[in-house]
Design a protein around this motif. Structure first.
Motif, short mmCIF file in Angstrom:
data_model
loop_
_atom_site.label_atom_id
_atom_site.label_comp_id
_atom_site.label_asym_id
_atom_site.label_seq_id
_atom_site.Cartn_x
_atom_site.Cartn_y
_atom_site.Cartn_z
N GLN A 176 32.06 -55.43 -38.53
CA GLN A 176 31.88 -56.04 -37.22
C GLN A 176 31.30 -55.01 -36.26
OE1 GLN A 176 32.41 -59.26 -36.39
NE2 GLN A 176 33.00 -59.72 -38.50
N PRO A 177 29.98 -54.85 -36.23
CA PRO A 177 29.37 -53.82 -35.36
C PRO A 177 29.78 -54.02 -33.90
CG PRO A 177 27.74 -54.76 -36.86
CD PRO A 177 28.96 -55.61 -36.98
N ARG A 178 30.04 -52.91 -33.22
CA ARG A 178 30.36 -52.98 -31.79
C ARG A 178 29.12 -53.21 -30.94
NH1 ARG A 178 31.54 -48.64 -29.74
NH2 ARG A 178 31.43 -47.11 -31.42
N CYS A 179 27.95 -52.98 -31.52
CA CYS A 179 26.71 -53.16 -30.80
C CYS A 179 25.58 -53.31 -31.82
CB CYS A 179 26.44 -51.98 -29.86
SG CYS A 179 26.35 -50.38 -30.72
N TYR A 180 24.40 -53.68 -31.33
CA TYR A 180 23.26 -53.91 -32.23
C TYR A 180 22.08 -53.00 -31.95
CZ TYR A 180 25.40 -57.97 -34.40
OH TYR A 180 26.23 -58.79 -35.14
N MET A 181 22.06 -52.34 -30.79
CA MET A 181 20.93 -51.47 -30.44
C MET A 181 21.44 -50.20 -29.75
SD MET A 181 18.03 -54.22 -29.11
CE MET A 181 19.17 -55.14 -28.04
N HIS A 182 20.69 -49.12 -29.95
CA HIS A 182 21.08 -47.84 -29.35
C HIS A 182 19.81 -47.03 -29.09
CE1 HIS A 182 23.45 -44.27 -28.51
NE2 HIS A 182 22.80 -43.58 -29.42
N ARG A 183 19.47 -46.84 -27.81
CA ARG A 183 18.28 -46.07 -27.47
C ARG A 183 18.63 -44.59 -27.45
NH1 ARG A 183 17.02 -42.49 -24.74
NH2 ARG A 183 14.91 -41.97 -24.11
N GLN A 184 17.97 -43.84 -28.33
CA GLN A 184 18.23 -42.40 -28.40
C GLN A 184 17.13 -41.71 -29.18
OE1 GLN A 184 19.01 -39.60 -27.16
NE2 GLN A 184 21.15 -40.20 -26.80
N ALA A 185 17.02 -40.40 -29.00
CA ALA A 185 15.97 -39.60 -29.63
C ALA A 185 16.21 -39.46 -31.13
CB ALA A 185 15.91 -38.23 -28.97
N ASN A 186 15.19 -38.95 -31.82
CA ASN A 186 15.29 -38.81 -33.28
C ASN A 186 16.41 -37.87 -33.70
OD1 ASN A 186 13.10 -36.80 -32.22
ND2 ASN A 186 13.65 -35.94 -34.20
#
Length: 432
Positions: free
Chosen positions: A277-287
């Motif tokens: 059950q993912p807590r979220c679906y997207m995460h903006r962050q650097a490589n």
């Protein structure tokens, strides 16, 4: 071997230099600042630990080809230690700067050697895109040779979770917000975002604002913003803050809400993408967030990236970057030789093959990267029409790593955008 890495003229000159060393040792640099050590070049940088081992591996071909010993010193107190070393007359031959703004300070004070004093400009233009050459230029002279790039304009996601939920990758900002709304309707949370980073808390939020500035105001206004040609509380900056606010201040959008965004360590937040059950679906962050992935993460299977979409079609999909740039303090044959080697694709390909590295070099092919996700990140950088360096790293320290960082935390914590921007603007150093 020498000619594989160096220009013919420098290779011949260096060969003669090395031969002369056998008959009595080389001379010091003409200005007396070199250490005079036969066949030695000293480098000071921020890379330590496992990454230092990879950097040193990338330098081995140079050492084997030339017989020159590269003595690298890594430190996590670079910005403090380097000025002290330079002031005391103990400058390294070469420094590996994590911020072009700090490099520019030394160049403007006349303490660095322009690389174009011993390298042809045409060679640099062949090796690097124009934006990267500009980032290494101070007062029309090129001082910096870029080596490692961090691609920041990425959204990490779990392809398996996307497929299970029936979601598709958004290609525009509006599509990304529509997807966020759909995830909320489905009873889940679209975003994980963690801004806590010790003394550096807030930089994650400033990255968001910088990415949005490039997408709403464009590169010219962005350049004016980071150099204070426009005020920090100007309308384009407020627009960028508020666009970020549409995401971070929406309690349905962020895992843990605003409190979670401020208090979650930046390296932990990506872990919300995983699990049944993912807590979220997207995460903006650097490589570089790949270093914080949990053991269950498998690049290309349950973790992948897509470019942070554009907003104004006029500006396409810009790429926000950070990175490391080499510049030379002591004008010695060994230092010149190493600087020229760092412009060759071979120098970049060694580290790229070891992982955890993306090169800004034009001639580094995608096939040298060890996995498809890193190849995609390198391709995003290579195909970018607009590339700009992290704005907070380009601003005066009291602002960029001071009031901008703290101000974005205040904004996420509930302070009005007008108050936050006014405080940051008031902190900008006087030009007098």
């Amino acid at each position: 071997m020498l000619r594989r890495y160096l220009s013919p003229g420098l290779a011949i000159g260096l060969s003669l230099f090395v031969l002369s060393a056998c008959g009595g040792g080389p001379e010091t640099s003409t200005d007396g600042t070199g250490d005079g050590g036969a066949g030695t070049v000293t480098v000071l940088g921020v890379v330590v630990g496992e990454q230092q081992e990879k950097l040193e591996a990338a330098l081995v071909p140079f050492e084997e080809a030339t017989g020159i010993d590269v003595v690298y010193e890594g430190t996590d107190a670079f910005a403090t230690l380097l000025p002290v070393r330079v002031e005391s007359g103990d400058a390294p031959d070469i420094a590996m700067f994590p911020q072009p703004g700090l490099m520019a300070d030394f160049a403007q004070s006349g303490q660095l050697i322009p690389v174009t004093s011993f390298m042809e400009m045409s060679a640099l233009e062949t090796a690097y895109p124009s934006d990267w050459i500009t980032l290494g230029t101070v007062n029309d002279d090129v001082y910096g040779v870029w080596f490692r790039a961090s691609v920041k304009s990425l959204v990490w996601y779990n392809p398996q979770a996307f497929e299970a939920a029936g979601y598709t990758i958004p290609t525009s900002w509006d599509e990304m917000l529509a997807l966020s709304d759909q995830i909320v309707v489905d009873g889940s949370t679209p975003w994980c975002l963690g801004m806590e980073s010790g003394d550096a808390t807030g930089w994650v939020g400033t990255d968001w604002v910088e990415d949005i500035m490039l997408r709403t105001a464009g590169p010219e206004v962005y350049d004016q913003w980071i150099t204070h040609e426009i005020a920090f509380d100007a309308a384009p900056v407020q627009t960028a803050f508020e666009e970020f606010g549409n995401i971070v201040l929406n309690p349905d959008y962020i895992s843990g809400g605003m409190v979670g965004a401020i208090s979650t360590p930046f390296g932990d937040s990506i872990q919300g993408l995983f699990g049944n059950q993912p807590r979220c679906y997207m995460h903006r962050q650097a490589n570089f967030i790949a270093s914080f992935l949990p053991e269950e993460a498998v690049l290309g299977e349950n973790i992948a990236v897509f470019p942070l979409p554009g907003i104004d079609p006029e500006f396409g999909t810009p790429v926000l970057v950070a990175g490391d740039v080499f510049a030379m303090f002591n004008d010695t044959p060994e230092a010149q030789a190493l600087m020229e080697y760092l412009t060759t694709p071979e120098a970049h390909e060694v580290w790229a093959g070891l992982g955890g590295f993306i090169s800004p070099h034009n001639s580094v092919g995608l096939d040298v990267y060890p996995d498809a996700v890193t190849q995609q990140q390198a391709e995003i950088l290579a195909n970018a029409d607009i590339v700009r360096f992290d704005g907070s790293d380009m601003m005066p320290g009291v602002v960029g790593t001071g009031t901008f960082w703290s101000g974005i935390v205040d904004y996420v914590g509930g302070e009005s955008v007008d108050s936050v921007l006014a405080d940051i603007e008031a902190s900008w150093p006087s030009e007098e």
